[in-house]
Design a protein around this motif. Sequence first.
Motif, PDB file in Angstrom:
ATOM      1  N   ALA A 591       0.366  -1.217   0.187  1.00 30.40           N
ATOM      2  CA  ALA A 591       0.560  -0.097  -0.390  1.00 30.40           C
ATOM      3  C   ALA A 591       0.831   1.571   0.158  1.00 30.40           C
ATOM      4  CB  ALA A 591      -0.680   0.019   1.649  1.00 30.40           C
ATOM      5  N   PRO A 592       1.674   1.135   0.863  1.00 30.86           N
ATOM      6  CA  PRO A 592       2.812   2.363   0.748  1.00 30.86           C
ATOM      7  C   PRO A 592       3.143   2.484  -0.576  1.00 30.86           C
ATOM      8  CG  PRO A 592       3.291   1.201   3.021  1.00 30.86           C
ATOM      9  CD  PRO A 592       2.185   0.279   1.757  1.00 30.86           C
ATOM     10  N   LEU A 593       3.681   1.636  -0.531  1.00 32.36           N
ATOM     11  CA  LEU A 593       4.522   2.465  -2.363  1.00 32.36           C
ATOM     12  C   LEU A 593       3.478   2.597  -3.614  1.00 32.36           C
ATOM     13  CD1 LEU A 593       7.036   1.392  -1.590  1.00 32.36           C
ATOM     14  CD2 LEU A 593       7.943  -0.126  -2.896  1.00 32.36           C
ATOM     15  N   LEU A 594       2.845   1.981  -3.143  1.00 32.94           N
ATOM     16  CA  LEU A 594       1.326   1.467  -4.535  1.00 32.94           C
ATOM     17  C   LEU A 594       1.364   3.467  -4.521  1.00 32.94           C
ATOM     18  CD1 LEU A 594      -0.409  -1.575  -4.727  1.00 32.94           C
ATOM     19  CD2 LEU A 594       0.372  -0.411  -6.369  1.00 32.94           C
ATOM     20  N   ALA A 595       0.962   4.016  -3.046  1.00 38.98           N
ATOM     21  CA  ALA A 595       0.360   5.758  -2.743  1.00 38.98           C
ATOM     22  C   ALA A 595       2.086   6.405  -3.327  1.00 38.98           C
ATOM     23  CB  ALA A 595       0.174   5.753  -1.727  1.00 38.98           C
ATOM     24  N   MET A 596       3.096   5.558  -3.342  1.00 37.92           N
ATOM     25  CA  MET A 596       3.834   7.093  -3.306  1.00 37.92           C
ATOM     26  C   MET A 596       3.993   6.610  -5.175  1.00 37.92           C
ATOM     27  SD  MET A 596       6.538   5.478  -1.582  1.00 37.92           S
ATOM     28  CE  MET A 596       8.385   6.186  -1.854  1.00 37.92           C
ATOM     29  N   LEU A 597       3.559   5.666  -5.914  1.00 36.29           N
ATOM     30  CA  LEU A 597       3.576   5.149  -7.212  1.00 36.29           C
ATOM     31  C   LEU A 597       2.773   6.249  -7.775  1.00 36.29           C
ATOM     32  CD1 LEU A 597       4.934   1.733  -7.297  1.00 36.29           C
ATOM     33  CD2 LEU A 597       6.423   2.898  -8.617  1.00 36.29           C
ATOM     34  N   ALA A 598       1.296   5.989  -7.092  1.00 35.91           N
ATOM     35  CA  ALA A 598       0.639   6.559  -7.780  1.00 35.91           C
ATOM     36  C   ALA A 598       0.294   8.562  -7.810  1.00 35.91           C
ATOM     37  CB  ALA A 598      -1.346   5.981  -6.809  1.00 35.91           C
ATOM     38  N   ARG A 599       0.713   8.843  -6.791  1.00 33.56           N
ATOM     39  CA  ARG A 599       0.792  10.245  -6.888  1.00 33.56           C
ATOM     40  C   ARG A 599       2.282  11.187  -7.257  1.00 33.56           C
ATOM     41  NH1 ARG A 599       0.131   9.275  -1.281  1.00 33.56           N
ATOM     42  NH2 ARG A 599       1.187  11.324  -0.874  1.00 33.56           N
ATOM     43  N   ASP A 600       2.847  10.386  -7.549  1.00 24.27           N
ATOM     44  CA  ASP A 600       4.716  10.082  -7.942  1.00 24.27           C
ATOM     45  C   ASP A 600       5.115  11.214  -6.809  1.00 24.27           C
ATOM     46  OD1 ASP A 600       6.148  10.002  -9.933  1.00 24.27           O
ATOM     47  OD2 ASP A 600       5.672  11.256 -11.469  1.00 24.27           O
ATOM     48  N   VAL A 601       5.367  10.383  -5.708  1.00 24.47           N
ATOM     49  CA  VAL A 601       6.206  10.931  -4.621  1.00 24.47           C
ATOM     50  C   VAL A 601       7.601  10.210  -4.907  1.00 24.47           C
ATOM     51  CG1 VAL A 601       4.336  13.125  -3.520  1.00 24.47           C
ATOM     52  CG2 VAL A 601       4.517  10.346  -2.862  1.00 24.47           C
ATOM     53  N   ARG A 602       8.201  10.911  -4.572  1.00 25.44           N
ATOM     54  CA  ARG A 602      10.270  10.470  -4.229  1.00 25.44           C
ATOM     55  C   ARG A 602       9.886   8.981  -5.175  1.00 25.44           C
ATOM     56  NH1 ARG A 602       9.381   8.528   0.958  1.00 25.44           N
ATOM     57  NH2 ARG A 602      11.232   7.696   0.865  1.00 25.44           N
ATOM     58  N   CYS A 603       9.725   8.829  -6.632  1.00 22.09           N
ATOM     59  CA  CYS A 603       9.611   8.077  -7.608  1.00 22.09           C
ATOM     60  C   CYS A 603      10.062   8.649  -8.800  1.00 22.09           C
ATOM     61  CB  CYS A 603       8.306   8.305  -7.778  1.00 22.09           C
ATOM     62  SG  CYS A 603       7.281   6.916  -6.051  1.00 22.09           S
ATOM     63  N   PRO A 604      11.746   9.032  -9.170  1.00 25.65           N
ATOM     64  CA  PRO A 604      12.413   9.606  -9.616  1.00 25.65           C
ATOM     65  C   PRO A 604      12.543   8.016 -10.797  1.00 25.65           C
ATOM     66  CG  PRO A 604      14.018   8.751  -8.184  1.00 25.65           C
ATOM     67  CD  PRO A 604      12.568   8.351  -7.325  1.00 25.65           C
ATOM     68  N   PRO A 605      12.690   8.460 -12.208  1.00 25.64           N
ATOM     69  CA  PRO A 605      12.414   7.231 -13.288  1.00 25.64           C
ATOM     70  C   PRO A 605      13.990   7.165 -13.285  1.00 25.64           C
ATOM     71  CG  PRO A 605      11.935   9.522 -14.438  1.00 25.64           C
ATOM     72  CD  PRO A 605      12.323   9.696 -12.449  1.00 25.64           C
ATOM     73  N   THR A 606      14.066   5.642 -13.881  1.00 22.73           N
ATOM     74  CA  THR A 606      15.221   5.974 -14.120  1.00 22.73           C
ATOM     75  C   THR A 606      15.609   4.601 -15.918  1.00 22.73           C
ATOM     76  OG1 THR A 606      17.372   3.808 -13.859  1.00 22.73           O
ATOM     77  CG2 THR A 606      15.316   3.375 -13.049  1.00 22.73           C
TER      78      THR A 606
END
Length: 763
Positions: A591-606
């Motif tokens: 859940a916490p990661l999915l929230a981060m991914l959905a809101r695009d916070v602390r999720c830099p692309p590579t």
Amino acid sequence: MSARLVRVRGLVQGVGFRPAVWRLARELGLDGWVRNDGSGVTIAVDGEKVAEFIARLPGELPPLARLDALEVEACGALPAGGFAILDSAGGAVATAIGPDAAPCPACIADLCDSAGRRWRYAFTTCTHCGPRYTVSRGVPYDRARTSLAPFRLCPPCAAEYGDPADRRFHAETTCCPDCGPRLRLIDADRRELPGDPVAATLARLRAGGIVALKGLGGFHLACDARNAEAVAELRRRKARDEKPFAVMGLNVASFAGLAAVGSDEAALFAAIEAPVVLCRKGAAELPGSAPGLAWLGIMRPAAPLHLLLWHEAAGRPAGTNWLEEPNELLLVMTSANPGGEPLVIGNDEALERLADIADAFLVHDREIVVRCDDSVVRAAPDGPAFIRRARGWVPVPITLAGGGPVVLALGGYLKNTVCVLKGGLAFLSQHVGSLDNVATVGFLEETVEHLLDILDIRPDLVAHDLHPDFPSTRLALRLAKAWGVPAVAVGHHHAHIAAVCAEHGVDGPVIGLAIDGVGLGPDGSAWGGELLRVDGAECVRLGHLAPLKLPGGDRAAREPWRMALAALHALGRDGEATAWLARRHPGREAAPLLAMLARDVRCPPTSSLGRLFDAAAGLLGVRGAARYEGQPAMELEGLAVGHGPVAALPGGYRVCDDGHLLDFAPLLAALADSDDPPGGAALFHATLAAGLADWLIAAVDRQKTSKIAIGGGCAMNAVLLDALRYRLAAAGLHLLEARRAPPNDGGLALGQAWVARRHAAGA
Ligand SMILES: [Zn+2]
Ligand SMILES: [Zn+2]
Ligand SMILES: [Zn+2]
């Protein structure tokens, strides 16, 4: 009219070159002389057989010599009176110091000669073998500038040293039990243990103990590789729970059943450089040496000190027949570098820093001047491929296609090395390590200083990575300022491709495939799966892998389960991600990661291929968290090797955006649904190779150049590279690969230096 001056350049000083010349000249009845000078060796010869001398010379070099150039010119007649070895010509002397070499057959025979002066003597060397780089303080290479300086030659040793007919003529590190260093075994309470140190060391190892052994470029920690408890205890004490250990054995036959040693691997194993050679594991496995991997690193005794342990295990035989017999003694030999800090080299330092790890210390009083880890290589189709280039190869230069300004390049962050370009030669330093602790940064500074000392130069230019916060970048800027010379920043992946261009003498544009863990791109994002067009100092990004998000930033690079969730998110499968994660990685919270991914916070692309490997390892449930850098990818490679080759997944990738983007989303979807990790690992490698090959072939058509080079840490993956090479060959393309330097960040400094030089030339 027959007199000739012959000028020779290369590794020709301190390797027994002059006596070899002397012997050949005498055999052919020539008059003249030979001497060292500022650029190498000069020979004057006169007599009937001068032509034969010149023809035979390149084929009669001593084992450690290397010929880069041989120039011949006519000169005035020489006086009759025989052939002499003259003293150096004075002035600047050529600066070549040779690398360290494992004991030569003649020295091994001396060790095993029960009637000889050097019976069981751990410091036996000659001009054909022994330490050089690791005992040298400066140039020119002579005894006074080595750590043998305190040991005065006894009369018999001095006689050998002065006799051109002896293989110890000017052998700067020669010595014997009467005049040289001696071994001592010390316990953890710093008491010298009585009895024969070699026998006592072997007894401790056989009883399951851990002994610190002082080798050529530093200490090893050794234990019985067949003893599961000893290996587990070493892992516990070293806090190194899964990273592979290398294993030392007497000969290839001793690894029967444990490692598949083909003829290429056997040649590397026996080489004078005595590297760690990665071999496919056999049917049987040593407990805990390389857990979860398909490969075992094996090495021969690299110094007489090591060899004596096997001699002891064989019952101290006289003569050399025992060397061919299998010997059951196998020792884990791992670098003594506690906490990822630099290798331990000093006796007191060992007693202090290894106090909690080793039960005893086999030490001696020949000081190690320069740290140098073991080299690690793997047999590849066209010669050895480096994983780590250090002892045995350093400081042998890599030959470039041309000259230019003197450049110092400071390398990257992980697996740091530094590089100096001097004329047409590139001097790549030994492995320095990851710059994540103060001690390693200190070692980096020492390495720069030592390299500049032995080359006797000051750089015109300094090169560094684009990343402003690397300690190597900061040191580069400081040095450039102190010397008043320009500093040139070079993109990480540009440097990876440039390193391959440098060793292959590429001039003009090349298409580069840089596949890597991570490096800072010029746009400020994390690159690592890049299709580039490199032309000297110019680098254009032609395309990249479809980016994945790094949920939690750097942590995602250590935890493949995070990359797996990022992949599911990219596939639009958030809805099923929680249930999927509970199945594949029980105990992890989605859940916490999915929230981060959905809101695009602390999720830099590579666009990193290394992270794509992590995602695959996570999706297949192979590994949730990495214990060391590169572990998930190495395990996937191991599974693919065990499974055997498969066909690529049809439609497993898409090339979109006019070749700008390569997307493996369909492949990732298949892995998420796979319940077969070995099959999935094989499918992953096969499909990657197919996608990358198509991408390259299309780029070749568009860019109108057929030169392609590959670089970056993922280029060490043998399964991927075999498949890629095969596909490209089918399209008539040849892939340029790193063979003189490692393809990983250990070769970065070479590429940086090459780009900086091209930059200065305005190309
Ligand atoms: Zn020797
Ligand atoms: Zn002696
Ligand atoms: Zn890299």
